[in-house]
Design an enzyme around this catalytic site. Structure first.
Site, PDB file in Angstrom:
ATOM      1  N   TYR A  36       0.832  -1.208   0.000  1.00 17.08           N
ATOM      2  CA  TYR A  36       0.000   0.000   0.000  1.00 17.08           C
ATOM      3  C   TYR A  36       0.859   1.247   0.000  1.00 17.08           C
ATOM      4  CZ  TYR A  36       0.825   0.954   5.010  1.00 17.08           C
ATOM      5  OH  TYR A  36       1.393   1.264   6.220  1.00 17.08           O
ATOM      6  N   ARG A  55       8.359   4.376  -4.561  1.00 12.58           N
ATOM      7  CA  ARG A  55       8.358   3.430  -3.435  1.00 12.58           C
ATOM      8  C   ARG A  55       7.309   2.342  -3.652  1.00 12.58           C
ATOM      9  NH1 ARG A  55       7.376   5.599   2.576  1.00 12.58           N
ATOM     10  NH2 ARG A  55       5.263   5.840   1.754  1.00 12.58           N
ATOM     11  N   ARG A 103      -7.371 -20.660  -1.719  1.00 14.46           N
ATOM     12  CA  ARG A 103      -6.343 -20.427  -0.707  1.00 14.46           C
ATOM     13  C   ARG A 103      -5.180 -21.406  -0.822  1.00 14.46           C
ATOM     14  NH1 ARG A 103      -4.323 -21.801   4.020  1.00 14.46           N
ATOM     15  NH2 ARG A 103      -3.554 -20.136   5.375  1.00 14.46           N
ATOM     16  N   HIS A 105      -0.631 -20.986  -0.420  1.00 16.73           N
ATOM     17  CA  HIS A 105       0.428 -19.992  -0.205  1.00 16.73           C
ATOM     18  C   HIS A 105       1.119 -19.575  -1.503  1.00 16.73           C
ATOM     19  CE1 HIS A 105      -0.281 -21.117   3.887  1.00 16.73           C
ATOM     20  NE2 HIS A 105       0.678 -20.336   4.350  1.00 16.73           N
ATOM     21  N   LYS A 150       6.399  -1.765   1.909  1.00 15.23           N
ATOM     22  CA  LYS A 150       5.208  -1.188   2.567  1.00 15.23           C
ATOM     23  C   LYS A 150       4.070  -2.201   2.455  1.00 15.23           C
ATOM     24  CE  LYS A 150       3.048   3.353   3.257  1.00 15.23           C
ATOM     25  NZ  LYS A 150       3.223   3.448   4.697  1.00 15.23           N
ATOM     26  N   GLU A 182      12.827   2.468  13.532  1.00 12.10           N
ATOM     27  CA  GLU A 182      11.810   3.481  13.211  1.00 12.10           C
ATOM     28  C   GLU A 182      10.694   3.382  14.228  1.00 12.10           C
ATOM     29  OE1 GLU A 182       9.898   2.611   9.443  1.00 12.10           O
ATOM     30  OE2 GLU A 182      10.023   0.468   9.808  1.00 12.10           O
ATOM     31  N   LEU A 206      11.178   1.412   6.870  1.00 15.15           N
ATOM     32  CA  LEU A 206      10.537   1.915   5.666  1.00 15.15           C
ATOM     33  C   LEU A 206      11.256   3.193   5.227  1.00 15.15           C
ATOM     34  CD1 LEU A 206       7.909   1.333   3.925  1.00 15.15           C
ATOM     35  CD2 LEU A 206       6.985   3.329   5.097  1.00 15.15           C
TER      36      LEU A 206
HETATM   37  C1  LIG Z   1       6.531   1.672   9.576  1.00 18.82           C
HETATM   38  C2  LIG Z   1       6.510   3.048   8.993  1.00 18.82           C
HETATM   39  N1  LIG Z   1       7.654   3.743   8.941  1.00 18.82           N
HETATM   40  C3  LIG Z   1       7.694   5.000   8.444  1.00 18.82           C
HETATM   41  C4  LIG Z   1       6.542   5.625   7.971  1.00 18.82           C
HETATM   42  C5  LIG Z   1       6.622   7.025   7.418  1.00 18.82           C
HETATM   43  O1  LIG Z   1       6.629   7.018   6.011  1.00 18.82           O
HETATM   44  P1  LIG Z   1       6.054   8.229   5.161  1.00 18.82           P
HETATM   45  O2  LIG Z   1       6.798   9.438   5.581  1.00 18.82           O
HETATM   46  O3  LIG Z   1       6.340   7.849   3.758  1.00 18.82           O
HETATM   47  O4  LIG Z   1       4.592   8.329   5.467  1.00 18.82           O
HETATM   48  C6  LIG Z   1       5.331   4.932   7.996  1.00 18.82           C
HETATM   49  C7  LIG Z   1       4.122   5.568   7.487  1.00 18.82           C
HETATM   50  O5  LIG Z   1       3.031   5.098   7.657  1.00 18.82           O
HETATM   51  C8  LIG Z   1       5.314   3.604   8.513  1.00 18.82           C
HETATM   52  O6  LIG Z   1       4.172   2.903   8.561  1.00 18.82           O
END
Ligand SMILES: Cc1ncc(COP(=O)(O)O)c(C=O)c1O
Length: 288
Positions: A36, A55, A103, A105, A150, A182, A206
């Site tokens: 997403y 991304r 279903r 995998h 993501k 993070e 991320l």
């Molecule tokens: C795990 C994670 N890290 C970092 C971010 C920040 O990313 P962005 O600045 O692209 O929204 C998000 C945003 O939802 C996130 O879910």
């Protein structure tokens, strides 16, 4: 259909939210097999669209899912959702899953991905949070080894965020092997002796679009900024701690593990960067 009902995009069609339906055999529902994006739209303009799309493509490549649309298609789809949802700041949520299949995998053969997108209001950052900052707690990073994707499978992030909420904090700052990765849904910055520091991008975090923009804006404004390893001890001893994300922009963390960060107030470097960030947004809203 209710007249003002939100219009969403599902598999090539625009339809009222209440009419958007996905099969229970969708691999997003059954496996969390999808990716997403969340893209802010300020004054109807998608913020850092190219970066978000890059991304998205990286996430799709990582899970070996074809992108059914060109960049121009995406711009068209997402912009029309934002417009059809009226004025004010919004954010677009989009997700692609590996589609509907019995279903199993292993990847199904020749299945169309499910594509969904919607626009929602994005409220301005709450003045109270900007004035006083927020509380965070540090927690062990219990997630997998591909946090650069993501992925819609966010169970670990959800549990970590909830654990933080249970401790009266708004975010969990995650620690893997003694290093800060993070937040559960944000990137982390600290300020140490006037220098901004944020973890290096790797598979454990991320690559946040807001994170990258802050690094860019710091460089453009001659504010020293390092992308580097950050230990938990550095986090705890930092003069300032910030969290960044597309929906929350840049938030100061003033309480960490129930102790004040620095003097317990949002710091001067955050204040400066917040002002620079808001000015950058305004130039996009009113292009020259
Ligand atoms: C795990 C994670 N890290 C970092 C971010 C920040 O990313 P962005 O600045 O692209 O929204 C998000 C945003 O939802 C996130 O879910």
């Amino acid at each position: 259909m209710v007249m003002s009902e939100q219009i969403v995009f599902l598999n090539g069609k625009y339809l009222p939210l209440s009419e958007a339906r996905v099969s229970v055999l969708d691999r997003g529902f059954v496996f969390g097999d999808g990716v997403y994006e969340v893209i802010p739209a300020y004054g109807g303009r998608l913020f850092r669209f190219d970066e978000h799309l890059r991304r998205l493509q990286a996430s799709l490549d990582a899970i070996r899912l074809n992108n059914p649309y060109t960049a121009a298609d995406w711009l068209d789809i997402l912009t029309s959702l934002v417009k059809s949802d009226g004025p004010g700041d919004q954010s677009v949520y989009l997700q692609l899953t590996r589609g509907v299949a019995p279903r199993d995998h292993a990847f199904p053969d020749a299945v169309q991905p499910t594509v969904f997108a919607m626009a929602n209001p994005q409220p301005a950052p709450q003045p109270d949070l900007l004035e006083h900052g927020i509380a965070a707690v540090s927690l062990p990073d219990s997630r997998w080894q591909h946090c650069n994707i993501k992925s819609i499978a966010l169970l670990a992030n959800i549990l970590l965020r909830q654990q933080a909420m249970d401790e009266q904090a708004m975010e969990a700052i995650l620690i893997r092997d003694g290093l800060v990765t993070e937040g559960a849904a944000s990137n982390v910055f600290i300020v140490e002796q006037g220098r901004i520091k944020t973890p290096l991008k790797d598979a454990h975090l991320l690559p946040g679009i807001t994170r990258d923009l802050i690094v860019e804006l710091a460089q453009a404004n001659q504010i020293p900024c390092d992308e580097t390893h950050l230990s938990e001890a550095q986090l705890i001893g930092a003069d300032e701690v910030w969290l960044t994300s597309s929906t929350r922009e840049i938030l100061p963390v003033t309480t960490l593990n129930h102790q004040p960060v620095g003097n317990g107030r949002p710091g001067p470097v955050w204040q400066k960067m917040y002002t620079i960030f808001q000015a950058y947004k305004t130039t996009l809203r009113n292009p020259a």
